[in-house]
Write a protein that holds these residues in place. Structure first.
Motif, PDB file in Angstrom:
ATOM      1  N   UNK A 220      34.665 154.158  -0.995  1.00  0.00           N
ATOM      2  CA  UNK A 220      33.363 154.724  -1.347  1.00  0.00           C
ATOM      3  C   UNK A 220      32.270 154.096  -0.479  1.00  0.00           C
ATOM      4  N   UNK A 221      31.128 154.769  -0.468  1.00  0.00           N
ATOM      5  CA  UNK A 221      29.995 154.285   0.309  1.00  0.00           C
ATOM      6  C   UNK A 221      28.693 154.544  -0.443  1.00  0.00           C
ATOM      7  N   UNK A 222      28.000 153.466  -0.773  1.00  0.00           N
ATOM      8  CA  UNK A 222      26.625 153.557  -1.267  1.00  0.00           C
ATOM      9  C   UNK A 222      25.785 152.865  -0.212  1.00  0.00           C
ATOM     10  N   UNK A 223      25.210 153.649   0.666  1.00  0.00           N
ATOM     11  CA  UNK A 223      24.569 153.112   1.852  1.00  0.00           C
ATOM     12  C   UNK A 223      23.176 152.573   1.629  1.00  0.00           C
ATOM     13  N   UNK A 224      22.756 151.688   2.554  1.00  0.00           N
ATOM     14  CA  UNK A 224      21.403 151.140   2.522  1.00  0.00           C
ATOM     15  C   UNK A 224      20.451 151.962   3.384  1.00  0.00           C
ATOM     16  N   UNK A 225      21.024 152.813   4.262  1.00  0.00           N
ATOM     17  CA  UNK A 225      20.202 153.553   5.203  1.00  0.00           C
ATOM     18  C   UNK A 225      19.829 152.739   6.423  1.00  0.00           C
ATOM     19  N   UNK A 226      20.344 151.512   6.497  1.00  0.00           N
ATOM     20  CA  UNK A 226      20.037 150.629   7.622  1.00  0.00           C
ATOM     21  C   UNK A 226      21.310 150.292   8.395  1.00  0.00           C
ATOM     22  N   UNK A 227      21.160 150.105   9.699  1.00  0.00           N
ATOM     23  CA  UNK A 227      22.288 149.766  10.547  1.00  0.00           C
ATOM     24  C   UNK A 227      22.434 148.267  10.738  1.00  0.00           C
ATOM     25  N   UNK A 228      23.374 147.903  11.594  1.00  0.00           N
ATOM     26  CA  UNK A 228      23.637 146.490  11.839  1.00  0.00           C
ATOM     27  C   UNK A 228      23.948 146.273  13.318  1.00  0.00           C
ATOM     28  N   UNK A 229      23.003 145.720  14.021  1.00  0.00           N
ATOM     29  CA  UNK A 229      23.169 145.295  15.414  1.00  0.00           C
ATOM     30  C   UNK A 229      23.729 146.384  16.316  1.00  0.00           C
TER      31      UNK A 229
ATOM     32  N   UNK B 193      27.349 148.897  -7.217  1.00  0.00           N
ATOM     33  CA  UNK B 193      26.865 150.266  -7.381  1.00  0.00           C
ATOM     34  C   UNK B 193      25.572 150.202  -8.192  1.00  0.00           C
ATOM     35  N   UNK B 194      24.444 150.578  -7.601  1.00  0.00           N
ATOM     36  CA  UNK B 194      23.162 150.492  -8.317  1.00  0.00           C
ATOM     37  C   UNK B 194      23.163 151.335  -9.586  1.00  0.00           C
ATOM     38  N   UNK B 195      22.466 150.833 -10.602  1.00  0.00           N
ATOM     39  CA  UNK B 195      22.342 151.590 -11.839  1.00  0.00           C
ATOM     40  C   UNK B 195      21.668 152.934 -11.618  1.00  0.00           C
ATOM     41  N   UNK B 196      20.751 153.002 -10.654  1.00  0.00           N
ATOM     42  CA  UNK B 196      20.056 154.263 -10.374  1.00  0.00           C
ATOM     43  C   UNK B 196      21.022 155.323  -9.844  1.00  0.00           C
ATOM     44  N   UNK B 197      22.047 154.890  -9.092  1.00  0.00           N
ATOM     45  CA  UNK B 197      23.057 155.827  -8.591  1.00  0.00           C
ATOM     46  C   UNK B 197      23.845 156.423  -9.752  1.00  0.00           C
ATOM     47  N   UNK B 198      24.251 155.579 -10.683  1.00  0.00           N
ATOM     48  CA  UNK B 198      25.025 156.027 -11.847  1.00  0.00           C
ATOM     49  C   UNK B 198      24.164 156.917 -12.746  1.00  0.00           C
ATOM     50  N   UNK B 199      22.918 156.510 -12.957  1.00  0.00           N
ATOM     51  CA  UNK B 199      22.011 157.287 -13.810  1.00  0.00           C
ATOM     52  C   UNK B 199      21.755 158.669 -13.219  1.00  0.00           C
ATOM     53  N   UNK B 200      21.528 158.724 -11.911  1.00  0.00           N
ATOM     54  CA  UNK B 200      21.256 160.006 -11.267  1.00  0.00           C
ATOM     55  C   UNK B 200      22.420 160.969 -11.360  1.00  0.00           C
ATOM     56  N   UNK B 201      23.638 160.460 -11.122  1.00  0.00           N
ATOM     57  CA  UNK B 201      24.821 161.325 -11.210  1.00  0.00           C
ATOM     58  C   UNK B 201      25.065 161.761 -12.654  1.00  0.00           C
TER      59      UNK B 201
END
Length: 235
Positions: free
Chosen positions: A14-23, A40-48
């Motif tokens: 699975x992937x819950x991304x930050x929207x940011x890259x790395x180097x 897994x952020x609570x906001x992700x679970x709440x939204x789904x």
């Protein structure tokens, strides 16, 4: 007082991304806590769960606000108070009564990884590298069905058979049909089949299992609660 302890087991990475890259190596990193462990952020679970509850409600003759005319939620002036969706998940006009906490990697494994990192210096890598997968993809023009030039990307994913555990706590207004609202929430969580991004690429297939369900300190059965919605148990 409502208390729901649950676990999430993933069948695919699975992937819950930050929207940011790395180097310049990874285009989208996975969200992690201060110990480097994915969660897994609570906001992700709440939204789904909210999206799932909106789909399920009509099947059980539960009325909700019109998502077309009232996209932000029930109006404050609504005579009967907020609908089931707004009672459970809140809305700009109605405070959310439940707190959806983040889901962390199962405690025993989490403690082992943190202990290993505690004794490793100077670079701590066990927690950050546990289950870490890098998936490379290419951009596709869906209309023309061709590869988009210069659209090679790499996403960081997490692959593990160890479950994540979390909880939902809070209370519904005394005037609300508590068991009916709780049953709708549980049915919504149980119906979630994917979490995170990349569902179309086979990522994030999962299953929720309930460890404990309590209302005012009394244990509740999932089947009994769901039967109040559909007249039968949900397996």
């Amino acid at each position: 007082m409502i208390l729901i302890n649950y676990s999430i087991e993933f069948q695919t990475p699975f992937r819950v991304g930050t929207g940011m890259g790395q180097a310049g190596f990874i285009d989208n990193t996975t969200i992690r806590n201060r110990d480097g462990l994915a969660y897994i952020p609570g906001s992700t679970i709440k939204g789904r769960a909210r999206a799932a509850a909106l789909k399920l409600a009509p099947s059980f003759d539960i009325s909700t606000h019109s998502t077309t005319s009232d996209q932000t939620g029930c109006l404050v002036t609504q005579p009967d108070g907020p609908c089931a969706i707004c009672r459970i998940f809140g809305a700009p006009q109605w405070p959310g009564m439940l707190s959806f906490e983040k889901a962390d990697l199962h405690g025993e494994i989490s403690n082992i990884l943190k202990t290993l990192d505690l004794h490793e210096t100077p670079i701590k890598t066990h927690a950050q590298n546990y289950g870490r997968l890098l998936r490379t993809g290419i951009g596709i023009d869906r209309k023309l069905r061709v590869v988009v030039p210069d659209r090679l990307f790499t996403n960081e994913c997490v692959g593990t058979k160890i479950p994540f555990t979390g909880r939902i706590i809070g209370e519904f207004p005394s005037s609300s049909p508590i068991e009916l609202d709780l049953a709708l929430l549980l049915a919504a969580l149980k119906s979630i089949s994917h979490l995170g991004g990349g569902r179309g690429r086979g990522l994030g297939r999962c299953e929720f299992t309930f460890i404990k369900i309590q209302v005012d300190g009394k244990e509740k059965s999932l089947d009994q609660l769901i039967s109040s919605l559909a007249g039968g148990g949900l397996k």
